[in-house]
Design an enzyme around this catalytic site. Structure first.
Site, PDB file in Angstrom:
ATOM      1  N   GLY A  29      45.416  38.912  48.519  1.00 38.73           N
ATOM      2  CA  GLY A  29      44.242  39.389  47.472  1.00 38.73           C
ATOM      3  C   GLY A  29      44.737  40.082  46.649  1.00 38.73           C
ATOM      4  O   GLY A  29      45.687  40.610  46.994  1.00 38.73           O
ATOM      5  N   ASN A  30      44.251  40.151  45.649  1.00 39.16           N
ATOM      6  CA  ASN A  30      44.683  41.137  45.256  1.00 39.16           C
ATOM      7  C   ASN A  30      43.293  41.010  43.620  1.00 39.16           C
ATOM      8  O   ASN A  30      42.804  41.373  43.708  1.00 39.16           O
ATOM      9  CB  ASN A  30      45.639  40.111  43.983  1.00 39.16           C
ATOM     10  N   SER A  46      53.418  41.663  42.810  1.00 33.95           N
ATOM     11  CA  SER A  46      52.744  39.888  43.615  1.00 33.95           C
ATOM     12  C   SER A  46      53.208  39.852  45.233  1.00 33.95           C
ATOM     13  O   SER A  46      54.772  40.846  44.954  1.00 33.95           O
ATOM     14  CB  SER A  46      54.260  38.952  43.150  1.00 33.95           C
ATOM     15  N   GLY A  47      53.237  39.747  46.146  1.00 36.93           N
ATOM     16  CA  GLY A  47      54.046  39.598  47.716  1.00 36.93           C
ATOM     17  C   GLY A  47      54.288  41.258  48.779  1.00 36.93           C
ATOM     18  O   GLY A  47      54.555  40.928  49.503  1.00 36.93           O
ATOM     19  N   SER A  75      50.865  40.329  39.750  1.00 36.41           N
ATOM     20  CA  SER A  75      50.797  39.878  40.925  1.00 36.41           C
ATOM     21  C   SER A  75      50.490  37.847  40.229  1.00 36.41           C
ATOM     22  O   SER A  75      50.258  38.197  38.800  1.00 36.41           O
ATOM     23  CB  SER A  75      48.835  39.566  41.333  1.00 36.41           C
ATOM     24  N   ASP A  77      48.349  35.817  40.028  1.00 35.49           N
ATOM     25  CA  ASP A  77      47.022  35.308  39.752  1.00 35.49           C
ATOM     26  C   ASP A  77      47.240  36.346  38.764  1.00 35.49           C
ATOM     27  O   ASP A  77      45.200  36.823  37.314  1.00 35.49           O
ATOM     28  CB  ASP A  77      45.863  35.878  40.495  1.00 35.49           C
ATOM     29  N   HIS A  96      40.711  39.518  44.009  1.00 30.84           N
ATOM     30  CA  HIS A  96      40.383  38.325  44.428  1.00 30.84           C
ATOM     31  C   HIS A  96      40.423  37.963  45.793  1.00 30.84           C
ATOM     32  O   HIS A  96      41.535  39.114  46.029  1.00 30.84           O
ATOM     33  CB  HIS A  96      41.226  37.195  43.592  1.00 30.84           C
ATOM     34  N   HIS A  98      40.718  36.147  49.783  1.00 30.13           N
ATOM     35  CA  HIS A  98      40.324  34.651  50.223  1.00 30.13           C
ATOM     36  C   HIS A  98      39.316  35.090  51.201  1.00 30.13           C
ATOM     37  O   HIS A  98      40.077  35.067  52.567  1.00 30.13           O
ATOM     38  CB  HIS A  98      42.078  34.004  50.800  1.00 30.13           C
ATOM     39  N   ASP A 121      20.317  41.552  46.006  1.00 27.69           N
ATOM     40  CA  ASP A 121      20.122  42.884  45.065  1.00 27.69           C
ATOM     41  C   ASP A 121      21.378  43.000  44.546  1.00 27.69           C
ATOM     42  O   ASP A 121      22.057  43.950  43.505  1.00 27.69           O
ATOM     43  CB  ASP A 121      20.412  43.754  46.337  1.00 27.69           C
ATOM     44  N   HIS A 170      39.164  26.892  46.688  1.00 29.68           N
ATOM     45  CA  HIS A 170      39.653  28.605  46.544  1.00 29.68           C
ATOM     46  C   HIS A 170      39.864  29.979  47.517  1.00 29.68           C
ATOM     47  O   HIS A 170      39.929  30.098  48.482  1.00 29.68           O
ATOM     48  CB  HIS A 170      40.477  28.521  45.236  1.00 29.68           C
ATOM     49  N   TYR A 228      16.487  51.937  42.158  1.00 33.31           N
ATOM     50  CA  TYR A 228      17.074  52.462  43.528  1.00 33.31           C
ATOM     51  C   TYR A 228      18.116  53.382  43.590  1.00 33.31           C
ATOM     52  O   TYR A 228      19.290  53.550  42.556  1.00 33.31           O
ATOM     53  CB  TYR A 228      17.227  51.096  44.021  1.00 33.31           C
TER      54      TYR A 228
HETATM   55 ZN   LIG Z   1      43.864  32.996  45.824  1.00 30.91          ZN
END
Ligand SMILES: [Zn+2]
Length: 231
Positions: A29-30, A46-47, A75, A77, A96, A98, A121, A170, A228
């Site tokens: 995720g990033n 990245s990583g 990343s 992505d 992003h 998963h 909402d 994905h 709200y």
């Molecule tokens: Zn991904």
């Protein structure tokens, strides 16, 4: 560049919180944020494990993806994030992940129907799913093309009324006015995806929320007459 330092801190914190909220196992995720004049994007390297991240590890890139500050690689992505910032000019942060429930819908290539007010909402209708990328799109500039199919999916949608999408096969990309808001929206999306799965498990024929109730909930938080929360 005090402003960029603040963004580096906020992006680092958001990335660390992906793991804390259970949205990202391992390094899947990033999160990124863009500065006010939209000339610099700060993104996770990245990583790197979330626990180990510090603000100075964050990578600063220009809108074309060139690294302008930071020793680590951004990343993988990053081109997807950049495509979203280019197309959706009101957003300030992208996440992003998963996360399992939202990713289950992405894998089934099934939009998440709006079954209740929790969903209404946040999203003004079903959470959309992109089309699948073609073999050529995957073989070419894959991450940039992932951004293209998301943007394509929003040709008829307002990214402020739908702060996220499921990329077919994905997982979710989620955004907000800031990276902190994008993270909150990613937590909310994972929660409503889990609720939708449970709802469908109880009754596969469950009908979507009545449009007038969906509108009421979305508008009281996001419309021009939003009331709200606190002023
Ligand atoms: Zn991904």
């Amino acid at each position: 560049m005090a402003q960029l330092d603040a963004l580096r801190n906020e992006v680092c914190q958001a990335n660390r919180n992906l793991a804390k909220h259970g949205l990202a196992a391992l390094t899947w995720g990033n999160a990124s944020g863009i500065n006010a004049d939209r000339t610099r994007v700060v993104i996770k390297p990245s990583g790197v494990e979330y626990d180990a991240l510090t603000p100075t590890d964050m990578v600063v890139v220009d809108p074309d993806g060139r690294v302008v500050e930071g020793k680590l690689r951004p990343s993988s992505d990053t081109p997807t994030h950049l495509a979203l910032y280019r197309a959706f000019v009101s957003i300030g942060g992208v996440v992003h992940v998963h996360s399992p429930h939202a990713t289950a819908f992405a894998q089934a290539r099934r939009p998440i129907s709006c079954f209740g007010t929790t969903h209404a909402d946040l999203f003004n209708g079903p959470v959309p799913v992109t089309r699948a990328l073609t073999a050529e799109e995957v073989a070419g500039a894959y991450e940039a093309n992932t951004g293209c199919v998301i943007v394509e999916c929003f040709e008829q949608r307002d990214p402020d009324a739908f702060p996220g999408v499921l990329v077919a096969g994905h997982g979710p990309f989620v955004w907000g006015a800031s990276v902190t808001e994008a993270l909150r929206n990613a937590v909310a999306l994972e929660t409503i995806a889990g609720m939708a799965l449970e709802t469908l498990a109880l009754d596969e024929q469950t009908r979507p929320l009545e449009p007038y109730l969906l509108d009421k909930h979305h508008q009281r938080k996001h419309g021009t007459g939003a009331y709200y929360g606190q002023k």
